[in-house]
Design an enzyme around this catalytic site. Structure first.
Site, PDB file in Angstrom:
ATOM      1  N   ASN A 186      95.280  87.629  34.669  1.00  0.00           N
ATOM      2  CA  ASN A 186      94.233  87.205  35.630  1.00  0.00           C
ATOM      3  C   ASN A 186      94.394  86.995  37.175  1.00  0.00           C
ATOM      4  O   ASN A 186      93.445  87.175  38.389  1.00  0.00           O
ATOM      5  CB  ASN A 186      93.323  86.551  35.026  1.00  0.00           C
ATOM      6  CG  ASN A 186      92.867  86.335  33.977  1.00  0.00           C
ATOM      7  OD1 ASN A 186      92.326  85.617  32.779  1.00  0.00           O
ATOM      8  ND2 ASN A 186      92.395  87.939  33.897  1.00  0.00           N
ATOM      9  N   ASP A 226      85.356  87.062  26.666  1.00  0.00           N
ATOM     10  CA  ASP A 226      85.498  87.521  27.698  1.00  0.00           C
ATOM     11  C   ASP A 226      83.837  88.080  27.741  1.00  0.00           C
ATOM     12  O   ASP A 226      82.838  88.209  26.432  1.00  0.00           O
ATOM     13  CB  ASP A 226      86.390  88.740  26.930  1.00  0.00           C
ATOM     14  CG  ASP A 226      86.635  89.710  28.237  1.00  0.00           C
ATOM     15  OD1 ASP A 226      86.270  89.542  28.821  1.00  0.00           O
ATOM     16  OD2 ASP A 226      86.694  90.801  27.487  1.00  0.00           O
TER      17      ASP A 226
HETATM   18  C1  IPE Z   1      91.499  88.379  28.713  1.00  0.00           C
HETATM   19  O1  IPE Z   1      90.552  89.185  29.059  1.00  0.00           O
HETATM   20  C2  IPE Z   1      91.841  86.939  29.473  1.00  0.00           C
HETATM   21  C3  IPE Z   1      90.556  85.739  28.778  1.00  0.00           C
HETATM   22  C4  IPE Z   1      89.906  85.634  28.446  1.00  0.00           C
HETATM   23  C5  IPE Z   1      90.924  84.572  29.892  1.00  0.00           C
HETATM   24  P1  IPE Z   1      91.039  89.900  30.383  1.00  0.00           P
HETATM   25  O2  IPE Z   1      89.612  90.550  30.907  1.00  0.00           O
HETATM   26  O3  IPE Z   1      90.958  89.614  31.258  1.00  0.00           O
HETATM   27  O4  IPE Z   1      91.297  91.470  29.394  1.00  0.00           O
HETATM   28  P2  IPE Z   1      91.956  92.826  29.568  1.00  0.00           P
HETATM   29  O5  IPE Z   1      91.766  93.001  31.340  1.00  0.00           O
HETATM   30  O6  IPE Z   1      89.620  93.148  29.872  1.00  0.00           O
HETATM   31  O7  IPE Z   1      92.669  93.122  29.239  1.00  0.00           O
HETATM   32  C1  IPE Z   2      86.345  86.528  30.739  1.00  0.00           C
HETATM   33  O1  IPE Z   2      85.143  87.490  31.535  1.00  0.00           O
HETATM   34  C2  IPE Z   2      86.735  85.320  30.967  1.00  0.00           C
HETATM   35  C3  IPE Z   2      88.004  85.480  32.002  1.00  0.00           C
HETATM   36  C4  IPE Z   2      89.223  86.231  31.888  1.00  0.00           C
HETATM   37  C5  IPE Z   2      88.393  84.231  32.922  1.00  0.00           C
HETATM   38  P1  IPE Z   2      86.242  88.264  32.430  1.00  0.00           P
HETATM   39  O2  IPE Z   2      85.119  87.945  33.647  1.00  0.00           O
HETATM   40  O3  IPE Z   2      86.333  89.293  31.604  1.00  0.00           O
HETATM   41  O4  IPE Z   2      84.467  89.450  32.647  1.00  0.00           O
HETATM   42  P2  IPE Z   2      84.015  90.631  32.136  1.00  0.00           P
HETATM   43  O5  IPE Z   2      85.198  91.238  30.979  1.00  0.00           O
HETATM   44  O6  IPE Z   2      84.338  91.539  33.492  1.00  0.00           O
HETATM   45  O7  IPE Z   2      82.913  91.276  31.469  1.00  0.00           O
HETATM   46 MG    MG Z   3      87.086  90.373  30.837  1.00  0.00          MG
END
Ligand code: IPE
Ligand code: IPE
Ligand code: MG
Length: 250
Positions: free
Chosen positions: A74, A26
């Site tokens: 997502n 993340d």
């Molecule tokens: C979790 O991260 C999913 C992945 C890393 C693929 P998200 O960014 O989607 O999770 P939330 O929304 O912060 O819970």
């Molecule tokens: C994690 O990074 C990757 C995926 C969820 C695909 P994020 O896209 O959630 O990055 P933040 O949490 O917005 O910084």
């Molecule tokens: Mg995230």
């Protein structure tokens, strides 16, 4: 107890390397934002880091490294970002396949691949096939994965087997249920020993809900593109100093 001294002066015990490490990668978006870049630039950097961390994990003797790359939730992001994330596996395997082969890494995927675009699905299936004779670490991508969807699909599979008289209700136990989850392909390593989540969020976000009943969890403030091999060594060291009791007394 064999100990190996890592670059950052940490001594890891070779007998207690977590067999299955799962990572919620993340913070890609925030990494990009900090630099004034579009979110997708963070995903690209995050993808490059997948290779770096996978190779380090394989050298450390990890058996399965599961990386949460796309959750069932997502899909709710803007379509430009979703489309970019759906194309990432094509880039990733296009660029890094030779290094995965050199490192004897075997690719797996855990997720509802039927619902991902055909081109992406085919690339993932091709990577699984091309690495099937590799005997080293399993690099398992949780792609279009959701813990609740996993549990619901397992339930449906079991109910269907009961309807077809292949099972009776009393056959349902934890072991049978586990075998019907998507992680069954990981055989003896379906449940992560260690979960690492980067970016400072302290939640599971619908990751392996059933499988993580007794997983040790580490939450790091580092954003995924900045998470380094040294951080991985530190987190394994933290794991080695945990006392896993599984509800018992020692
Ligand atoms: C979790 O991260 C999913 C992945 C890393 C693929 P998200 O960014 O989607 O999770 P939330 O929304 O912060 O819970
Ligand atoms: C994690 O990074 C990757 C995926 C969820 C695909 P994020 O896209 O959630 O990055 P933040 O949490 O917005 O910084
Ligand atoms: Mg995230």
């Amino acid at each position: 107890m064999t100990q190996i001294l890592e670059d950052n002066n940490i001594k890891l015990s070779q007998d207690n390397i977590p067999s299955h490490i799962a990572v919620i990668m993340d913070g890609n978006g925030r990494w990009a934002k900090k630099r004034g870049l579009p979110r997708v630039a963070g995903h690209k950097e995050g993808m490059n880091n997948v290779k770096t961390i996978a190779i380090k994990a394989s050298k450390l003797g990890v058996k399965v490294l599961t990386l949460y790359a796309f959750s069932t939730e997502n899909w709710g992001r803007p379509s430009t970002e979703v489309n970019f994330l759906m194309k990432l596996p094509i880039d990733f395997f296009g660029v890094f396949m030779p290094e995965l082969m050199q490192n004897n890494i075997r690719v797996f995927a855990t997720g509802i691949l039927d619902d991902v675009p055909e081109k992406t699905r085919n690339i993932i299936i091709k990577a699984i096939d091309e690495t099937k004779n590799n005997t080293g670490m399993i690099l398992n991508f949780a792609f279009n994965y959701g813990g609740r969807a996993d549990i619901l699909e397992a339930t449906k599979r079991i109910v269907k087997k009961i309807q077809n008289d292949e099972l009776v209700i009393d056959d349902i136990d934890e072991s049978l249920f586990s075998k019907n989850l998507l992680t069954n392909t990981l055989k003896g390593f379906s449940d992560p020993d260690l979960l690492i989540r980067t970016s400072g969020e302290t939640r599971i976000s619908n990751f392996m809900l059933w499988q993580m009943a007794y997983t040790e969890m580490i939450f790091e403030d580092i954003l995924w593109p900045d998470y380094s091999p040294e951080n991985l060594v530190e987190d394994i060291y933290k794991f080695q100093n945990r006392d896993r009791r599984f509800g018992k007394l020692n």
